[in-house]
Design an enzyme around this catalytic site. Structure first.
Site, PDB file in Angstrom:
ATOM      1  N   ARG A   1       8.022 -28.067  -4.287  1.00 39.91           N
ATOM      2  CA  ARG A   1       7.402 -26.830  -3.772  1.00 39.91           C
ATOM      3  C   ARG A   1       5.915 -26.743  -4.150  1.00 39.91           C
ATOM      4  NH1 ARG A   1      10.034 -22.686  -1.700  1.00 39.91           N
ATOM      5  NH2 ARG A   1      11.986 -23.265  -2.672  1.00 39.91           N
TER       6      ARG A   1
ATOM      7  N   ILE B   1       8.637 -20.555   0.940  1.00 41.94           N
ATOM      8  CA  ILE B   1       8.070 -19.747  -0.148  1.00 41.94           C
ATOM      9  C   ILE B   1       7.075 -20.616  -0.915  1.00 41.94           C
ATOM     10  CG2 ILE B   1       8.626 -18.571  -2.315  1.00 41.94           C
ATOM     11  CD1 ILE B   1      11.419 -17.979  -1.036  1.00 41.94           C
TER      12      ILE B   1
ATOM     13  N   ASN C   1       1.601 -10.816   4.771  1.00 45.49           N
ATOM     14  CA  ASN C   1       2.926 -11.156   5.292  1.00 45.49           C
ATOM     15  C   ASN C   1       3.511  -9.964   6.027  1.00 45.49           C
ATOM     16  OD1 ASN C   1       5.279 -12.814   5.598  1.00 45.49           O
ATOM     17  ND2 ASN C   1       6.280 -11.589   4.028  1.00 45.49           N
TER      18      ASN C   1
ATOM     19  N   HIS D   1       7.213  -8.355   6.900  1.00 42.83           N
ATOM     20  CA  HIS D   1       8.606  -8.438   6.457  1.00 42.83           C
ATOM     21  C   HIS D   1       9.438  -7.473   7.307  1.00 42.83           C
ATOM     22  CE1 HIS D   1      11.793  -9.052   3.476  1.00 42.83           C
ATOM     23  NE2 HIS D   1      12.035  -7.760   3.571  1.00 42.83           N
TER      24      HIS D   1
ATOM     25  N   ASP E   1       8.176 -10.621  -1.828  1.00 39.09           N
ATOM     26  CA  ASP E   1       8.344  -9.317  -1.182  1.00 39.09           C
ATOM     27  C   ASP E   1       7.989  -8.146  -2.094  1.00 39.09           C
ATOM     28  OD1 ASP E   1       9.264 -10.709   1.054  1.00 39.09           O
ATOM     29  OD2 ASP E   1      11.362 -10.524   0.451  1.00 39.09           O
TER      30      ASP E   1
HETATM   31  C1  GRF Z   1       9.122 -11.374  12.015  1.00 38.01           C
HETATM   32  O1  GRF Z   1      10.168 -10.467  12.161  1.00 38.01           O
HETATM   33  C2  GRF Z   1       8.547 -11.322  10.626  1.00 38.01           C
HETATM   34  O2  GRF Z   1       8.629 -10.075  10.032  1.00 38.01           O
HETATM   35  C3  GRF Z   1       9.422 -12.283   9.876  1.00 38.01           C
HETATM   36  O3  GRF Z   1       9.661 -13.323  10.783  1.00 38.01           O
HETATM   37  C4  GRF Z   1       9.608 -12.816  12.120  1.00 38.01           C
HETATM   38  C5  GRF Z   1       8.680 -13.703  12.901  1.00 38.01           C
HETATM   39  O4  GRF Z   1       8.963 -13.688  14.265  1.00 38.01           O
HETATM   40  N1  GRF Z   1       8.798 -12.692   8.642  1.00 38.01           N
HETATM   41  P1  GRF Z   1       8.295 -14.712  15.281  1.00 38.01           P
HETATM   42  O5  GRF Z   1       8.610 -16.111  14.794  1.00 38.01           O
HETATM   43  O6  GRF Z   1       6.803 -14.461  15.251  1.00 38.01           O
HETATM   44  O7  GRF Z   1       8.897 -14.401  16.603  1.00 38.01           O
END
Ligand code: GRF
Length: 199
Positions: free
Chosen positions: A67, A94, A109, A111, A147
């Site tokens: 990682r 990660i 990010n 989430h 997160d």
């Molecule tokens: C989103 O829901 C984001 O919050 C999460 O991954 C998803 C990404 O969607 N971390 P996409 O690959 O851009 O369609």
């Protein structure tokens, strides 16, 4: 004066990235950790955008032992491209602390839940399984603790009768496609006066 360069990091369908590009966000680099639909879409629809691949599979197994090495490689690629802000949009690896040392306070990010509720990788399914009636999205600054970084924006999404992970996640993404774009713009304006920086 030069514009502060933004990289968007993806692993999957890339629909948040595509929404940002459609809205006109100046993305200098797309970086992916695997071959994915998002990369294909960028090649076809936004061929002017540079793409860099740092494939997880090029690192040894178990990945946990690699990682830090993976993270250092990503940081090296970002710095070689003069990137100032890192926007994770569905990026599924990660990072180790090296990322947050190099880009402290400058990794964003999105989430798909209302933090601090539902941390982790399968949070849309988790929210459904728990039976909450409202979930949503959180745009936050990513830190070494998963997160848990400072929240920049949140928006709620109601859970409807009969929702599946797919239907709920798509409604969350509809919100994210606008909220994330707007939050990135606000972040740039606040931290890089007029989205620019001086050397
Ligand atoms: C989103 O829901 C984001 O919050 C999460 O991954 C998803 C990404 O969607 N971390 P996409 O690959 O851009 O369609």
């Amino acid at each position: 004066m030069k514009k502060a360069k933004i990289a968007v990091l993806i692993s999957g369908t890339g629909s948040l990235l595509i929404a940002m590009l459609e809205k006109g966000l100046d993305v200098s680099l797309v970086l992916a950790d695997k071959d994915c639909e998002g990369v294909e879409k960028v090649i076809v629809r936004f061929p002017q955008v540079k793409i860099e691949m740092v494939r997880r599979t090029d690192f040894g197994k178990p990945f946990e032992s690699h990682r830090a090495e993976f993270t250092k490689k990503v940081v090296e690629v970002l710095q070689a491209n003069d990137i100032k802000v890192v926007v994770m949009a569905g990026f599924m690896t990660i990072f180790s602390k090296e990322m947050f040392d190099a880009y402290s306070g400058r990794v964003l990010n999105s989430h798909p839940a209302l933090l601090p509720a539902f941390k982790g990788p399968r949070v849309v399914a988790d929210a459904l399984a728990f039976g909450v009636k409202i979930t949503g999205t959180t745009i936050h600054i990513a830190t070494a603790e998963l997160d848990a970084g400072p929240i920049l924006a949140q928006e709620a999404v109601r859970i409807l009768e009969g929702d599946t992970e797919a239907t709920l996640w798509e409604r969350i993404k509809v919100v994210e496609r606008t909220l994330y774009y707007e939050t990135v713009l606000r972040f740039m304006a606040k931290n890089f006066s007029n989205t620019e920086w001086e050397e």
